[in-house]
Scaffold this motif. Structure first.
Motif, PDB file in Angstrom:
ATOM      1  N   THR A 116      15.429 -31.095 -13.194  1.00 55.66           N
ATOM      2  CA  THR A 116      14.563 -30.235 -12.386  1.00 55.66           C
ATOM      3  C   THR A 116      15.277 -28.908 -12.185  1.00 55.66           C
ATOM      4  O   THR A 116      16.327 -28.847 -11.534  1.00 55.66           O
ATOM      5  N   LYS A 344      14.153 -35.251 -15.045  1.00 56.09           N
ATOM      6  CA  LYS A 344      12.697 -35.317 -14.936  1.00 56.09           C
ATOM      7  C   LYS A 344      12.095 -36.551 -15.599  1.00 56.09           C
ATOM      8  O   LYS A 344      11.167 -37.168 -15.051  1.00 56.09           O
ATOM      9  N   GLN A 370       8.230 -29.114  -8.780  1.00 54.93           N
ATOM     10  CA  GLN A 370       7.811 -28.166  -9.811  1.00 54.93           C
ATOM     11  C   GLN A 370       7.761 -26.732  -9.292  1.00 54.93           C
ATOM     12  O   GLN A 370       7.629 -25.790 -10.049  1.00 54.93           O
TER      13      GLN A 370
END
Length: 426
Positions: A116, A344, A370
């Motif tokens: 991420t 992820k 996100q």
């Protein structure tokens, strides 16, 4: 040393095809602030040892209250572990103190694109990379689905506004005998960061100035704190903290005393334990504030990371161990409740989404990741926020005084700004 021979042998053949052979026997020291997590990590550690003959991992875990004093003592003596868990709240000051190794030269082997990105950014300081995220978490809005159904309300969505939230909180506040003491509150709030700061940042608010050297709350932050104050003092849809004495703040929602509540995603585990099957519940993003703009608004979340000690003589091996402990080779089952794997692909597995348990919509947390994350941390964050013996004048306690009706918001802000700036000048 941690060994799990049966598991290790099963994984060794696959893992060894991508793992380097080290020139000599090495004992790698690993220190964690999560004893429960370390137990879950034992098979992964054993697999790393099996895939890397000659490497032994000496692992230790301490509760957080003991971890940081012990780690600080090791730093002072020049004997930091090779690998250590690192908090978003402390990484800046640990980098400034020269205690963490810069991992930039090892990035080609780390596959950072798989993580991420907003979590990785927390570890990028002054042009270097000083840790790798292992997991992350942040506040969400918990809501009692049965209470919503009984009130004829639709469940919260990502498009919810503060007005939508307030209207629902009024309908969900139930006072059966009209004595002014609700049998169930629409909401519950305390001055803690996980209950308040998500509202601030989702309104484009900030406590700190641009370079995080001083407390300088902007108008959007004050607006958010004013909204939360009104929920308790004016709208009376949330109880003053003093009225909840004797009840753990994290149990007010799962005990059914409030129909909504904001807290860290880690509270999913406690909710499951306390609620059981007594009622259905879900999670949603904290509603966007009226001052929110794409340029100023951030999702509030923070990663827990693994870092390498600056004094480690085994930095290359330590980095390989970090990769193994954070990437796609990990089981999603190692990240329970609301702790989100930073890699992820692991977070997207069905095992992590846990459709067979409440809440049934954990993908809400992934949507938060996100977005651009904002941790709100600075050096000495714990002190100015109001934790520890030195933090009695911090944000936590001042906001509780406001919610208790003992102090005006303006006076409380002045108090925690003066106190916090004294802390930041240390």
């Amino acid at each position: 040393m941690i060994r799990n021979t049966a598991f290790a042998v099963a994984l060794a053949t696959t893992a060894m095809t991508t793992s380097p052979a080290w020139a000599a026997d090495v004992t790698l020291r690993y220190m964690s602030f999560d004893p429960v997590q370390l137990e879950q990590e034992k098979p992964a550690i054993a697999a790393f040892e099996a895939a890397n003959p000659g490497i032994k991992v000496q692992a230790q875990a301490l509760p957080q209250k003991d971890y940081w004093p012990n780690l600080s003592a090791l730093a002072a003596s020049g004997s930091l572990p090779d690998v250590m868990m690192m908090s978003s709240g402390y990484i800046q000051q640990w980098v400034e103190a020269g205690n963490l190794a810069d991992l930039t030269s090892f990035t080609t082997s780390l596959n950072l694109a798989g993580y991420t990105e907003s979590a990785v950014q927390v570890a990028r300081i002054k042009g270097g990379l000083f840790a790798v995220p292992q997991s992350w978490q942040g506040p969400v809005l918990y809501y009692n689905q049965d209470a919503f159904d009984a009130a004829g309300l639709s469940y919260p969505t990502s498009g919810w506004t503060w007005r939508d939230f307030l209207a629902a909180a009024h309908k969900l506040t139930i006072d059966k005998n009209g004595d002014g003491n609700p049998d169930r509150w629409g909401y519950s709030v305390f001055g803690r960061y996980a209950q308040t700061d998500g509202w601030v940042y989702r309104n484009g608010g900030r406590y700190l100035n641009a370079d995080a050297t001083a407390l300088q709350p902007n108008p959007q932050a004050i607006s958010a704190l004013s909204f939360l104050t009104d929920l308790v003092v004016k709208e009376k849809v949330a109880p003053p903290p003093k009225d909840m004495e004797g009840v753990r703040y994290q149990d007010i929602f799962p005990l059914g005393m409030a129909a909504m509540w904001v807290d860290g995603s880690w509270s999913i585990s406690n909710n499951r334990t306390v609620i059981g099957n007594k009622f259905r519940w879900g999670i949603a993003e904290i509603p966007l504030g009226p001052d929110a703009t794409p340029e100023t608004t951030r999702a509030y979340a923070w990663p827990d990371m693994l870092a390498v000690g600056a004094t480690s003589k085994n930095q290359k091996i330590a980095t390989a161990f970090i990769k193994h402990m954070t990437d796609g080779s990990r089981s999603a089952k190692d990240f329970r409740g609301g702790k989100v794997p930073a890699f992820k692909e692991v977070a997207e597995r069905a095992e992590w989404l846990e459709r067979d348990q409440q809440p049934g919509n954990k993908e809400v947390i992934l949507k938060i990741g996100q977005q651009q994350l904002y941790t709100g941390f600075s050096k000495n964050w714990d002190a100015w926020r109001g934790y520890g013996a030195s933090g009695s004048g911090g944000v936590n306690g001042e906001l509780d005084e406001v919610f208790n009706g003992r102090k005006s918001l303006n006076d409380a802000v002045k108090s925690f700004v003066d106190y916090g700036n004294g802390v930041l000048k240390r």
